[in-house]
Motif scaffolding. Structure first.
Motif, short mmCIF file in Angstrom:
data_model
loop_
_atom_site.label_atom_id
_atom_site.label_comp_id
_atom_site.label_asym_id
_atom_site.label_seq_id
_atom_site.Cartn_x
_atom_site.Cartn_y
_atom_site.Cartn_z
N LEU A 650 -3.53 62.98 30.25
CA LEU A 650 -4.16 62.10 29.25
C LEU A 650 -5.23 62.84 28.44
O LEU A 650 -6.38 62.41 28.33
N ARG A 651 -4.84 63.93 27.85
CA ARG A 651 -5.74 64.73 27.00
C ARG A 651 -4.91 65.45 25.94
O ARG A 651 -3.68 65.51 26.02
N ARG A 652 -5.59 66.01 24.94
CA ARG A 652 -4.90 66.78 23.92
C ARG A 652 -4.35 68.07 24.51
O ARG A 652 -4.96 68.68 25.39
N ASP A 653 -3.22 68.50 23.98
CA ASP A 653 -2.72 69.82 24.36
C ASP A 653 -3.60 70.89 23.72
O ASP A 653 -4.22 70.68 22.68
N GLY A 654 -3.61 72.07 24.34
CA GLY A 654 -4.46 73.15 23.84
C GLY A 654 -3.95 73.82 22.59
O GLY A 654 -4.73 74.44 21.86
N PHE A 655 -2.65 73.73 22.31
CA PHE A 655 -2.07 74.39 21.14
C PHE A 655 -1.97 73.42 19.97
O PHE A 655 -1.68 72.23 20.14
N SER A 656 -2.16 73.97 18.76
CA SER A 656 -1.92 73.16 17.57
C SER A 656 -0.44 72.93 17.34
O SER A 656 -0.03 71.92 16.75
N GLY A 657 0.40 73.85 17.81
CA GLY A 657 1.84 73.66 17.79
C GLY A 657 2.37 73.28 16.42
O GLY A 657 2.07 73.91 15.40
N ASP A 658 3.14 72.18 16.40
CA ASP A 658 3.80 71.75 15.16
C ASP A 658 3.09 70.58 14.51
O ASP A 658 3.73 69.70 13.93
N TYR A 659 1.76 70.59 14.55
CA TYR A 659 0.98 69.47 14.00
C TYR A 659 1.10 69.35 12.49
O TYR A 659 1.03 68.25 11.93
N GLY A 660 1.28 70.46 11.80
CA GLY A 660 1.26 70.46 10.33
C GLY A 660 2.22 69.48 9.69
O GLY A 660 1.84 68.77 8.74
N PRO A 661 3.49 69.39 10.12
CA PRO A 661 4.37 68.37 9.54
C PRO A 661 3.82 66.96 9.67
O PRO A 661 4.10 66.10 8.82
N GLY A 662 3.03 66.71 10.70
CA GLY A 662 2.40 65.40 10.83
C GLY A 662 1.32 65.17 9.79
O GLY A 662 1.11 64.03 9.34
N VAL A 663 0.60 66.22 9.40
CA VAL A 663 -0.37 66.10 8.31
C VAL A 663 0.35 65.75 7.02
O VAL A 663 -0.11 64.90 6.24
N TYR A 664 1.51 66.37 6.81
CA TYR A 664 2.32 65.99 5.65
C TYR A 664 2.68 64.51 5.73
O TYR A 664 2.57 63.78 4.73
N GLY A 665 3.14 64.05 6.88
CA GLY A 665 3.50 62.64 7.03
C GLY A 665 2.33 61.72 6.76
O GLY A 665 2.49 60.67 6.11
N TYR A 666 1.15 62.09 7.25
CA TYR A 666 -0.05 61.29 6.98
C TYR A 666 -0.32 61.26 5.48
O TYR A 666 -0.52 60.19 4.89
N TRP A 667 -0.34 62.43 4.86
CA TRP A 667 -0.61 62.51 3.43
C TRP A 667 0.41 61.70 2.63
O TRP A 667 0.07 60.99 1.69
N ARG A 668 1.67 61.82 3.01
CA ARG A 668 2.75 61.18 2.26
C ARG A 668 2.59 59.66 2.19
O ARG A 668 2.98 59.03 1.20
N SER A 669 2.00 59.04 3.24
CA SER A 669 1.91 57.58 3.29
C SER A 669 0.49 57.06 3.18
O SER A 669 0.29 55.85 3.09
#
Length: 833
Positions: A650-669
């Motif tokens: 129940l915590r954030r993972d240590g790697f940023s991984g593939d977060y960037g496409p999610g920023v696109y999704g946030y921006w898009r909507s």
């Protein structure tokens, strides 16, 4: 199983861990009803959802989600394997003495559809809690609230204030909750299979929620003790309920910090020694070690391509379209010129994208020379990536071209790294070019220096075409993550008169569309089931007016995304294998909270809401996805790919991984969404709302809010990260501002009038802003088309000065926002929502 088999045979099971107010929801994979609900009886509480990690002997494939156990008491697990985690609910225990007994019960109820779940719960005598705008609250919100609807024995018209429970926040310093409105209304019969109404009335209790001091993990639990005197007689005992919130800094601060961190720490400066020529590029981040993820053995993560390797660049690029920063734009241009695009440069291996626009799988690879620690290349590899060098030298086979003893994820050969068949890699690069086009075109003077807007737009178009040229026989047949960017590129190519390139992209879309329409379900994937292909396909389906097929795609998203008063689950699209692919902590298949799939799915959900704004469930679900995704951003601006859902983590993972496409999704909507939502009245999602009566001025009118009076004045303050868009449901109108930011919108539904206040971006100042209008409503009730709107600015109502790429142009000035008046012609009628 194939996708049709999954759709025909499989269901998704999702809990709301709300103690006595919790329930479990079982939904068909198609998203069609009926929906099975498991409700706790009196004395039964839902504390946790435990995966069978060792007890489950089924070993299917990496897409298997695991069997889970609904936990009613958890003290034993909390003291042992969960001792390092902070549980959702306070662990409890029960002891049975010799000869003793205890009774636990679950009741099974059917809801006819997902959108009728709350009505079914109320009809069954179960309370419903609705945090507004969602269970993630940014600290700059001033009109957040929680509406608690409780089936009650009290008669309609009674005053329930005396019995209204206090909301107890844990920690107490995080949130202030105050009862502001209480009434008892008739409980409307629902067309459900819940049986006869348990109560004839419902108590509607509204509490204001004022964020105060966020705890370190930002998690806040609200405890509610509903007294027996308020509940239906059938209940017979009090009911304890928990509501799970996340209190975060303002969205604008979080995304601003993300940009600062990416530029200052995530960027590998040009000229830094690197034998793979990755200098001048954005990298992912290891929050545990506080360093770039530049030598990960899973080479695609450090190779600037794939979802994880390209993620940091995608996040930085799309962030500029709404929160521009001239210094960050300069780094993006440097990346394009020095590292991304070969153009006329002679050495193909030094660049991610070749001169013919194909995109390689990774710009990090291994070969025999790297494998020799005494060679010049071997010494350079050891110096730049010592950890990677140790791994690869332990598994590499000299002379290998593709197959080695290394894992399929590790230490790719150069030949393999140069393959360009993976269509999924092309949208990421397209986003970078298109973002620089938008910045160059709509900020005046443009902060771009290395190329003009036309070159960036044409390169975005050429990259979109290359997706099909090099990936057309395989992966381009599926919906691509971030693929909705192609729809935006096509629209801008048409606006700018680049007809030949637009026609080429349109023809590719038609070929792909024929494949999609031949499938039983048009949201296919390279896997038997996936939760990421829906975004692009839904965007194209709506673009082409294929509404019924688009709705089929949205229903599939609804199947695995729920609306519950729990920030981690609400809007969090199903994902459970990517920690193995891109994560730092790997416990096998595990539920991921607010992985990038959540905001990409929100693209389909919120696009559909804007088309059909009376489907309020879609707005609630989509807002949850957007709000939840920013929970992954650390205070430093570093970000995680997702939250771990295992109760032992129940915590954030240590790697940023593939977060960037999610920023696109946030921006898009992301937008300020204003709509009439019974029983909540006028509502604002990702924004604050003040409702004033017909006369204008004065205090907000509670009666106007409740009744959704079309004659009211609605003052909207955007609270999303960008302040770039507003969706005004009464008009069916989306307003998008480029080059400036929306600081306020005043909406007069009956007058078909919207007044914008547009301010200058401090870090990318522009002398003008472009205002785009689009009527997205498709239910035939939009009061006016886009062409019916006039545009003027300032108190003197000067006409907006011409058009740019289809947008009105208005002047901006430092220090005082520009007032922009949008007025529709008098014809038509105004709907209520």
């Amino acid at each position: 199983r194939t996708l049709p088999q999954v759709a025909a045979s499989c269901s998704f099971v999702e809990p709301f861990l709300g103690l006595g107010g919790g329930y479990v929801q079982v939904t068909r994979a198609t998203g069609r009803g009926p929906v099975l609900l498991l409700l706790p009886e009196a004395g039964t509480v839902l504390e946790a959802w435990r995966p069978y990690r060792h007890e489950d002997l089924m070993r299917l494939d990496f897409m298997y989600e695991n069997t889970h156990e609904l936990m009613l008491h958890t003290a034993g697990h909390a003291a042992r394997e969960w001792r390092s985690a902070s549980p959702w609910n306070t662990p409890s225990e029960a002891t049975l003495p010799p000869g003793g007994e205890a009774t636990y019960g679950l009741r099974l109820v059917l809801s006819p559809s997902l959108e009728a779940v709350e009505a079914t719960l109320l009809a069954a005598g179960h309370p419903v809690a609705s945090p507004l705008p969602g269970p993630v609250l940014h600290s700059d919100l001033t009109s957040a609230s929680l509406v608690l609807r409780v089936p009650t024995r009290l008669p309609a018209g009674a005053d329930p204030t005396r019995l209204a429970p206090a909301l107890v926040a844990e920690p107490a310093s995080a949130l202030e909750a105050t009862l502001t409105h209480a009434r008892v209304a008739p409980l409307q019969p629902a067309h459900t299979d819940a049986g006869p109404l348990v109560a004839a009335s419902e108590a509607v209790l509204r509490y204001s929620l004022v964020p105060r001091s966020s705890p370190e993990d930002r998690r806040v639990r609200l405890s509610v003790a509903l007294p027996a005197e308020l509940l239906p007689p059938r209940r017979g005992s009090p009911l304890a309920m928990s509501i799970h919130l996340h209190v975060a800094p303002p969205a604008s601060e979080l995304v601003g910090a993300l940009g600062e961190h990416g530029a200052a720490k995530g960027y590998l400066p040009l000229g830094t020694p690197d034998p793979w020529h990755r200098d001048g590029a954005f990298f992912g981040w290891d929050a545990r070690r506080g360093e770039r993820v530049s030598e990960e053995r899973r080479v695609y993560m450090s190779g600037l391509s794939d979802e994880a390797g390209a993620a940091a660049g995608v996040a930085m690029a799309v962030k500029q379209v709404g929160r521009g920063d001239a210094a960050q734009v300069a780094l993006l241009e440097e990346y394009v010129a020095a590292t991304l695009y070969q153009e006329a440069q002679p050495n193909r291996t030094h660049f991610l994208q070749a001169a013919d626009d194909q995109i390689r799988l990774s710009q990090l690879w291994w070969d025999d020379d790297f494998n020799d620690p005494k060679s010049a290349k071997g010494r350079a590899a050891t110096a730049a990536a010592p950890g990677l060098s140790r791994v690869c030298r332990g598994c590499w086979q000299p002379g290998a071209t593709k197959q080695t003893r290394c894992s399929w994820m590790d230490c790719w050969s150069e030949d393999h790294s140069l393959e360009s068949w993976r269509a999924y890699n092309y949208p990421h690069v397209t986003v970078g070019y298109w973002s620089l086009y938008r910045v160059a075109r709509h900020i005046s003077p443009p902060p771009t220096k290395r190329a003009g807007w036309r070159w960036y737009l044409e390169q975005a178009g050429r990259t979109a075409v290359a997706m099909h040229t090099f990936g057309g026989r395989g992966t381009s047949q599926w919906g691509l993550m971030v693929g909705s960017i192609f729809v935006a590129v096509l629209a801008d190519l048409r606006r700018e008169g680049l007809t030949a390139l637009a026609d080429e992209l349109e023809a590719i879309k038609e070929r792909r569309m024929r494949k999609w329409m031949s499938m039983l379900f048009p949201y296919g994937s390279e896997f038997p089931w996936d939760s990421t292909g829906h975004e692009e396909i839904h965007s194209w389906l709506l673009h082409d007016g294929k509404v019924a097929d688009a709705n089929k795609t949205v229903q599939a998203v609804l199947a695995y995304s729920t609306v519950v008063p729990h920030w981690a689950y609400c809007g969090s699209a199903r994902r459970y294998w990517d920690f193995t692919i891109n994560g730092k902590t790997q416990w096998g298949n595990e539920r991921e909270f607010h992985h990038y799939g959540a905001t990409l799915n929100a693209v389909a959900v919120l696009d559909s809401f804007r088309a059909f704004p009376e489907r309020h469930y879609l707005l609630q679900l989509g807002a949850c996805a957007l709000l939840g995704h920013l929970s992954n951003i650390h205070p430093s601006g570093a970000y995680s790919m997702a939250w771990h859902g295992d109760p032992g983590l129940l915590r954030r993972d240590g790697f940023s991984g593939d977060y960037g496409p999610g920023v696109y999704g946030y921006w898009r909507s992301a937008a300020a969404y204003v709509a009439c939502m019974p029983p909540f009245g006028w509502s604002c999602f990702l924004c604050d709302l003040a409702v004033e009566g017909e006369a204008g001025g004065g205090a907000a009118s509670a009666s106007a809010a409740k009744a959704c009076d079309a004659g009211a004045n609605l003052r909207v303050t955007p609270r999303d990260a960008f302040g770039r868009r507003a969706y005004l449901a009464p008009l069916g109108l989306t307003v998008t501002v480029e080059g400036g930011r929306l600081v306020e919108v005043e909406l007069q539904p009956r007058g078909r009038r919207a007044v914008l206040r547009v301010a200058v971006h401090e870090r990318a100042r522009s002398s003008e802003a472009s205002v785009f209008l689009e009527v997205e409503r498709r239910d035939g009730r939009a009061p006016a088309p886009t062409s019916a709107y006039s545009c003027a600015y300032d108190e003197a109502a000067y006409p907006c000065s011409g058009r740019k790429a289809g947008a009105f142009v208005v002047p901006l000035r430092v220090g005082e926002p520009t007032r922009v008046i949008l007025q529709a012609s008098a014809s038509g009628s105004v709907p209520a929502s």
